[in-house]
Scaffold this motif. Structure first.
Motif, short mmCIF file in Angstrom:
data_model
loop_
_atom_site.label_atom_id
_atom_site.label_comp_id
_atom_site.label_asym_id
_atom_site.label_seq_id
_atom_site.Cartn_x
_atom_site.Cartn_y
_atom_site.Cartn_z
N THR A 74 24.82 43.54 20.50
CA THR A 74 26.27 43.56 20.73
C THR A 74 26.57 42.69 21.94
O THR A 74 25.75 42.58 22.86
CB THR A 74 26.80 44.99 20.99
OG1 THR A 74 26.10 45.54 22.11
CG2 THR A 74 26.61 45.88 19.77
N PRO A 75 27.74 42.07 21.98
CA PRO A 75 28.08 41.21 23.11
C PRO A 75 28.19 42.00 24.42
O PRO A 75 28.68 43.12 24.43
CB PRO A 75 29.44 40.63 22.75
CG PRO A 75 29.62 40.87 21.30
CD PRO A 75 28.79 42.07 20.96
N ASN A 76 27.70 41.42 25.50
CA ASN A 76 27.93 41.96 26.84
C ASN A 76 29.13 41.18 27.38
O ASN A 76 28.98 40.06 27.87
CB ASN A 76 26.71 41.78 27.73
CG ASN A 76 26.96 42.26 29.15
OD1 ASN A 76 28.07 42.64 29.51
ND2 ASN A 76 25.93 42.24 29.98
N LYS A 77 30.29 41.77 27.28
CA LYS A 77 31.53 41.07 27.65
C LYS A 77 31.71 40.94 29.16
O LYS A 77 32.67 40.34 29.61
CB LYS A 77 32.72 41.77 27.02
CG LYS A 77 32.66 41.70 25.50
CD LYS A 77 33.85 42.36 24.87
CE LYS A 77 33.73 42.26 23.35
NZ LYS A 77 34.87 42.88 22.69
N ASN A 78 30.77 41.48 29.93
CA ASN A 78 30.84 41.36 31.39
C ASN A 78 29.89 40.32 31.94
O ASN A 78 29.92 40.02 33.13
CB ASN A 78 30.54 42.72 32.04
CG ASN A 78 31.58 43.74 31.66
OD1 ASN A 78 32.76 43.48 31.74
ND2 ASN A 78 31.12 44.91 31.24
N TYR A 82 23.04 38.16 21.06
CA TYR A 82 24.00 38.14 22.17
C TYR A 82 23.25 38.26 23.50
O TYR A 82 22.40 39.13 23.67
CB TYR A 82 24.98 39.30 22.06
CG TYR A 82 25.81 39.25 20.81
CD1 TYR A 82 26.90 38.39 20.71
CD2 TYR A 82 25.50 40.07 19.72
CE1 TYR A 82 27.67 38.35 19.56
CE2 TYR A 82 26.27 40.03 18.57
CZ TYR A 82 27.34 39.16 18.49
OH TYR A 82 28.10 39.12 17.36
#
Length: 110
Positions: A96-100, A62
């Motif tokens: 883990t995804p960085n959703k920002n 990610y």
């Protein structure tokens, strides 16, 4: 399909191809730690375009953040003309995804 596979392996992709009036590349997680693309001066202004990946592993798939020529890149894309000018894209990966990240601007629509 081979060309698409090669682009995605180095961390670049574009769903619309180069048909737009101002082509761009979307950024994906590269397979390689470093890729140096030599640019032919007959067609491109720059000498080379380098893609460096930090924390690259099977688990870290990610994108956490990216820089283009040392400047923070808040988009998940950049223009082909920036690629053609040469430079360096650095991509930091995590597990883990960085959703920002990558939400600042959507790609252009022709």
């Amino acid at each position: 399909m081979g060309g698409v596979s090669a682009l995605m392996s180095i961390g670049l992709f574009n769903i619309v191809g180069t048909e737009s009036t101002k082509p761009y590349y979307e950024i994906t997680a590269p397979v390689f730690d470093k890729v140096t693309i030599g640019l032919d001066n007959q067609y491109y202004k720059g000498k080379e375009f380098v893609i460096k990946t930090h924390n690259n592993s099977k688990e870290n798939c990610y994108i956490q953040k990216a820089t283009l020529n040392g400047e923070k890149l808040d988009n998940f894309w950049f223009y082909h003309e920036q690629f053609a000018a040469g430079g360096e894209l650095e991509i930091w990966l995590g597990n883990t995804p960085n959703k920002n990240w990558g939400l600042r601007n959507n790609p252009p629509v022709d």
